[in-house]
Write an enzyme that holds these catalytic residues in place. Structure first.
Site, PDB file in Angstrom:
ATOM      1  N   ASN A   1      -5.874  15.231   1.795  1.00  0.00           N
ATOM      2  CA  ASN A   1      -5.039  15.327   2.991  1.00  0.00           C
ATOM      3  C   ASN A   1      -5.715  16.359   3.860  1.00  0.00           C
ATOM      4  OD1 ASN A   1      -2.603  13.742   2.749  1.00  0.00           O
ATOM      5  ND2 ASN A   1      -2.950  14.446   0.779  1.00  0.00           N
TER       6      ASN A   1
ATOM      7  N   THR B   1       6.518   6.500   2.117  1.00  0.00           N
ATOM      8  CA  THR B   1       5.674   6.057   2.965  1.00  0.00           C
ATOM      9  C   THR B   1       4.763   4.861   2.605  1.00  0.00           C
ATOM     10  OG1 THR B   1       5.527   8.336   3.578  1.00  0.00           O
ATOM     11  CG2 THR B   1       3.589   7.034   4.098  1.00  0.00           C
TER      12      THR B   1
ATOM     13  N   LYS C   1       0.946  -1.356   0.004  1.00  0.00           N
ATOM     14  CA  LYS C   1      -0.053  -0.138   0.120  1.00  0.00           C
ATOM     15  C   LYS C   1       0.976   1.335  -0.065  1.00  0.00           C
ATOM     16  CE  LYS C   1      -1.201   2.454   3.125  1.00  0.00           C
ATOM     17  NZ  LYS C   1      -0.395   3.982   3.519  1.00  0.00           N
TER      18      LYS C   1
END
Length: 393
Positions: A388, A185, A174
């Site tokens: 975000n 990340t 992921k």
């Protein structure tokens, strides 16, 4: 000699590996949020973790094990990173594992999601105790580990050796946001039945990570939970170091490119290829500066072949360069040539057409040496801000 073949399937197609994903109540609307990987024999395991100084509790828990430990179970949750949770975060992991009714050895936990919240332990315990460790559902697992991902990320290969033996290797991962070339990340779980010696595992992970996960950027941010795990149960009794090195590179490259393509709201996956730099190290600095630059990313989003942003970013990276030797191209369209402005209306139109593609190269020839490096990035648009701004809700 060896042959590497991409094949259909998930990591559960590898002998001895099982996996699944369920909804345990961490995500709303019944979305899957808890998954596992299980091997019916103990696996050697090696890892690479984030360079963020505030490593999350699952990473610290892993590093409390003795060197060269073996495991047969990985538990993965989304929606909660278990980061910035102190000793309690590690204690929570131990409590979860001690409450499970499965026969597991040196279990590993991996988490992704919001930073700064304690784990919902009981939901995870209840969910994990409902697992059927004989399940083979890689699709469910790939969905359970997603956060802002638009699509699952998996791959599977079979390697056939000259002696007639073969082994498989595959991955599930992921990653879409907070991607920075400092591992990235992300979570990535690589499983194989290759009989790889333990001492080769870390070496080959480290060799391949430099040009794959450490060469991508979505937004220049590095998270607290970044993890790459390599699990080997060795059930195939087959191995060749050069073959494994190459197929591991392919697996890691596949996963890295899917993350770039899935950059939150991204429409374009871009290779920033710096050539003829003073050294490989300087080429890497310049290429990563380009993949991280917000001005470059927004120009790509607008399909604007603004070579000034490319040149300015290279210069700001402080590598040795000379505009009288610099050549900038979008694919094969040269837009700046050794101090000469060649940016006619026809060239601008041709370069703009390149930027309309969903994949292309920005090639920067510094003309001052033989150093090369390719970094990978994407455009940055309105959707990134929307995702975000609302991340915690």
């Amino acid at each position: 000699m060896f042959t590497i073949l991409p094949i259909k399937g998930f990591i559960d197609s590898i002998d001895g590996f099982y996996c699944d994903g369920i909804h345990a109540g961490l995500k709303p609307k019944g979305n899957k949020d808890l998954g596992f990987i299980y091997s019916d024999t103990l696996c050697d395991v090696k890892a690479v973790f984030t360079l963020n100084k505030f490593q999350a509790a699952p990473l610290k828990h892993y590093q409390n094990y003795e060197k060269d430990f073996q495991t047969n179970f990985v538990l993965v949750n989304s929606k909660n990173a278990n980061a910035l949770t102190g000793q309690k975060g590690i204690d929570d992991i131990n409590e979860i594992f001690s409450s499970l009714n499965h026969e597991i050895t040196n279990p590993i936990m991996s988490s992704t999601g919001v930073i700064g919240n304690p784990l919902p332990k009981q939901k995870i315990i209840d969910g994990a105790n409902s697992f059927d460790l004989s399940s083979k559902n890689g699709e469910n697992l790939s969905q359970a580990i997603m956060t802002t991902d638009a699509f699952p990320k998996t791959c599977l290969y079979e390697v056939k050796l000259e002696d007639g033996s073969s082994f498989k290797i595959g991955a599930v991962a992921k990653g879409a946001g907070m991607i920075n070339p400092n591992l990235a990340t992300m979570l990535c779980f690589i499983c194989t039945d290759a009989a790889i010696p333990t001492e080769d595992m870390q070496e080959l992970l480290d060799v391949n990570i430099h040009t794959t996960f450490n060469a991508i950027s979505v937004d220049g941010d590095t998270s607290t939970n970044d993890t790459v795990l390599l699990l080997a149960n060795k059930k195939s009794n087959s191995y060749d170091k050069e073959a494994f090195k190459e197929v591991l590179r392919l697996v890691m490259h596949d996963m890295a490119m899917l993350m770039v393509a899935d950059g939150e709201g991204a429409k374009k996956a871009v290779a920033f290829e710096v050539i003829n730099a003073a050294s490989n190290e300087e080429a890497e600095i310049a290429a990563k500066a380009l993949s991280n630059s917000l001005l470059v990313k927004t120009a790509l989003f607008g399909e604007d072949p603004n070579f000034g942003r490319i040149a300015s970013t290279i210069g700001a990276s402080r590598v040795f360069c000379d505009d009288s030797k610099l050549v900038i191209s979008y694919n094969d369209v040269v837009v700046f040539n050794k101090g000469e402005i060649v940016f006619t209306k026809e060239v601008e139109a041709a370069a703009g057409k390149v930027l309309q593609n969903d994949k292309f190269k920005v090639i920067c020839d510094l003309g001052v040496g033989e150093g090369t490096f390719t970094a990978y990035g994407c455009d940055l648009g309105y959707r990134y801000v929307e995702i975000n701004a609302d991340y915690r809700t």
